[in-house]
Scaffold this motif. Structure first.
Motif, short mmCIF file in Angstrom:
data_model
loop_
_atom_site.label_atom_id
_atom_site.label_comp_id
_atom_site.label_asym_id
_atom_site.label_seq_id
_atom_site.Cartn_x
_atom_site.Cartn_y
_atom_site.Cartn_z
N ALA A 94 8.68 -3.68 2.68
CA ALA A 94 7.62 -2.89 3.30
C ALA A 94 8.25 -1.98 4.34
N LYS A 95 7.69 -0.77 4.45
CA LYS A 95 8.16 0.18 5.46
C LYS A 95 7.05 0.44 6.46
N GLY A 96 7.46 0.77 7.68
CA GLY A 96 6.48 1.05 8.70
C GLY A 96 7.07 1.85 9.84
N LEU A 97 6.24 2.06 10.86
CA LEU A 97 6.66 2.78 12.05
C LEU A 97 6.41 1.91 13.27
N THR A 98 7.35 1.91 14.20
CA THR A 98 7.14 1.20 15.46
C THR A 98 6.23 2.03 16.35
N GLY A 142 7.47 5.33 17.03
CA GLY A 142 7.59 6.27 15.92
C GLY A 142 8.88 6.13 15.12
N GLU A 143 9.57 5.01 15.28
CA GLU A 143 10.81 4.78 14.54
C GLU A 143 10.52 4.09 13.22
N ILE A 144 11.20 4.52 12.16
CA ILE A 144 11.02 3.93 10.84
C ILE A 144 11.71 2.57 10.76
N VAL A 145 11.01 1.58 10.26
CA VAL A 145 11.58 0.25 10.10
C VAL A 145 11.27 -0.24 8.69
N THR A 146 12.17 -1.07 8.16
CA THR A 146 12.00 -1.64 6.83
C THR A 146 12.12 -3.15 6.91
N PHE A 147 11.24 -3.85 6.19
CA PHE A 147 11.25 -5.31 6.17
C PHE A 147 11.38 -5.81 4.74
N THR A 148 12.34 -6.69 4.52
CA THR A 148 12.43 -7.35 3.22
C THR A 148 11.31 -8.39 3.16
N ASN A 149 11.12 -8.94 1.98
CA ASN A 149 10.11 -9.99 1.83
C ASN A 149 10.37 -11.13 2.82
N ALA A 150 11.62 -11.56 2.91
CA ALA A 150 11.96 -12.67 3.81
C ALA A 150 11.71 -12.32 5.27
N THR A 173 3.11 -16.39 5.87
CA THR A 173 2.49 -17.71 5.72
C THR A 173 1.08 -17.43 5.20
N TYR A 174 0.24 -18.44 5.14
CA TYR A 174 -1.11 -18.26 4.63
C TYR A 174 -1.88 -17.24 5.47
N ARG A 175 -2.26 -16.14 4.84
CA ARG A 175 -3.04 -15.06 5.45
C ARG A 175 -2.42 -14.56 6.76
N HIS A 176 -1.10 -14.45 6.76
CA HIS A 176 -0.43 -14.05 7.99
C HIS A 176 0.95 -13.48 7.71
N SER A 177 1.34 -12.49 8.50
CA SER A 177 2.70 -11.98 8.52
C SER A 177 3.16 -11.99 9.97
N SER A 178 4.43 -12.28 10.20
CA SER A 178 4.92 -12.35 11.57
C SER A 178 5.51 -11.04 12.07
N VAL A 179 5.35 -9.97 11.30
CA VAL A 179 5.80 -8.65 11.76
C VAL A 179 5.03 -8.29 13.02
N PRO A 180 5.69 -7.75 14.06
CA PRO A 180 5.01 -7.42 15.31
C PRO A 180 3.73 -6.60 15.08
N ASP A 181 2.71 -6.89 15.87
CA ASP A 181 1.41 -6.26 15.70
C ASP A 181 1.45 -4.76 15.88
N ASP A 182 2.41 -4.25 16.67
CA ASP A 182 2.42 -2.81 16.92
C ASP A 182 3.14 -2.01 15.84
N VAL A 183 3.64 -2.67 14.80
CA VAL A 183 4.22 -1.95 13.66
C VAL A 183 3.09 -1.48 12.76
N ILE A 184 3.12 -0.20 12.40
CA ILE A 184 2.13 0.36 11.49
C ILE A 184 2.76 0.48 10.11
N PHE A 185 2.28 -0.30 9.17
CA PHE A 185 2.82 -0.23 7.82
C PHE A 185 2.44 1.09 7.17
N THR A 186 3.39 1.68 6.46
CA THR A 186 3.15 2.96 5.80
C THR A 186 3.33 2.90 4.29
#
Length: 305
Positions: free
Chosen positions: A157-161, A164-172, A177-190
Motif C-alpha cells: 500500500a502507498k500513502g502520504l504522511t 506530504g511524503e510518499i511512504v510504502t508499506f508491505t503487507n507485513a 489484525t482483525y479489522r485493524h491496521s497499525s499504520v499511523p493514523d495520520d498516513v493517508i492511503f492513496t
C-alpha cells in the motif's frame, strides 16, 4: 454551526493548489448515514501530487479527516473543525497488471476492484464485493467479508504522511489484525496493489453474484446505514449478542436497529448523528448487562458532538 472561514488563508499559502476548497461544507452527503455537521474546510484533491502539495503546506496543527465513500463513518452534529479530505475521481482508478495483480486508488469502490479482477480471471478478490466501501477504508480496517480479508491479497500500500511524503508499506508492515491496521493514523492511503490467483471469469462472477444475493437477502443494503456497527467479539457474532439483548428493532427517534440484520443501524430520514450514536451506546449497554461483553464500535465516529 458555522466555523471560521480559513479557505482564503489556505489559498494564499498554496497558490499552485489545483483541487477544490469549500468552507463550511455539509458533510451529510459524504456519509451513507446522510447526517452530520459541516466541515470547516472540504478539500477535494485532483490527484496524489495535488494532495501531497496540500499537506506540505498545511499547518500541522489543523486536524485532518479523510473520507472515501463514507460507508463506515458517522460525523457528529457539531461537524469537523479542520479539513475533511475527500478522495474522489483522482483516486478511483483500477488497473490490471501482470502477475495476477490489480492496482487500485484508495478512493476506488471495493466492488470495482472485485469486478476488474473477475473480468481478468483473477480469483481471490471476490470478497471485496461484500464490503460497501472504498479501498482506503479496507486498508485502514483490514476490511473483510465472506471468508476473505484485505490482508489475504494485499502486496503493498502507498500513502502520504502528514508532511506530504510518499511512504510504502508491505503487507507485513501494515500490522494487520482483525479489522485493524497499525499504520499511523495520520498516513493517508492513496493506492494499493493486490495479487490473486488464476481463476475462471465466469466462476468468479458467479461467486460475486452469490455474494450480492446474500447481502441483499440478509442486510439492509438500500437504506441509510453505516454497515456493520460493532466488531465481532472473539469467538462470537455481534448481531447474535444484539439480538439476544432484545435490541432488534430498537429505536431512538428516526434511528433504528435494523429488523433484518441487527448489527446495522438505520437512519429512517431525519435521525441526527446524536440519535444514531445514542442508539448504538444503548445497544452496547444492554449487551453488556446481558452478557458481560463490551461490544466495540466498528463504525468510525468523529467530530464535535
Amino acid at each position: 454551526m458555522m466555523f471560521a472561514d480559513i479557505t482564503p488563508d489556505l489559498k494564499a499559502t498554496m497558490p499552485e493548489l489545483r483541487g477544490k476548497l469549500e468552507a463550511n461544507a455539509p458533510t451529510a452527503p459524504l456519509s451513507w448515514f446522510r447526517t452530520g455537521g459541516p466541515a470547516q474546510v472540504l478539500f477535494t484533491p485532483v490527484d496524489t501530487d495535488d494532495l501531497a502539495y496540500f499537506l506540505q503546506h498545511l499547518d500541522r496543527q489543523i486536524p485532518v479527516l479523510v473520507v472515501g465513500l463514507g460507508s463506515n463513518l458517522l460525523i457528529r452534529d457539531g461537524g469537523w473543525e479542520g479539513v475533511v479530505i475527500r478522495l474522489g475521481k483522482g483516486f478511483s482508478e483500477v488497473s490490471v497488471e501482470a502477475g495476477l495483480r490489480v492496482r487500485a486508488g484508495a478512493g476506488a469502490p471495493d466492488v470495482k476492484v472485485a469486478r476488474a479482477a473477475a473480468e481478468a480471471g483473477i480469483a481471490g478478490l471476490s470478497f471485496l464485493r461484500g464490503i460497501p466501501g472504498a479501498i482506503g477504508g479496507a486498508l485502514r480496517m483490514n476490511g473483510g467479508a465472506y471468508g476473505g480479508e484485505t490482508m489475504d491479497v494485499l502486496v503493498e500500500a502507498k500513502g502520504l504522511t502528514r508532511a506530504g511524503e510518499i511512504v510504502t508499506f508491505t503487507n507485513a508492515q501494515m500490522g494487520f489484525t482483525y479489522r485493524h491496521s497499525s499504520v499511523p493514523d495520520d498516513v493517508i492511503f492513496t493506492e494499493a496493489l493486490f495479487e490473486g490467483r488464476p481463476g475462471n471469469p465466469d466462476e468468479i462472477l458467479a461467486e460475486m453474484n452469490a455474494i450480492t444475493e446474500a447481502r441483499s437477502s440478509t442486510q439492509p443494503v438500500n437504506t441509510r446505514t453505516g454497515g456493520s456497527t460493532f466488531k465481532n467479539p472473539p469467538g462470537g457474532k455481534a448481531w447474535e449478542l444484539v439480538d439476544a439483548a432484545g435490541c432488534r428493532g430498537l429505536r431512538i427517534g428516526d434511528a433504528q436497529v435494523s429488523e433484518m440484520h441487527c448489527n446495522f443501524l438505520i437512519n429512517h430520514g431525519s435521525a441526527s448523528a446524536a440519535d444514531i450514536e445514542a442508539l448504538g451506546e444503548e445497544v452496547r449497554r444492554r449487551v453488556r448487562e446481558m452478557s458481560g461483553i463490551e461490544l466495540e464500535w466498528e463504525i468510525k465516529r468523529v467530530g464535535r458532538a
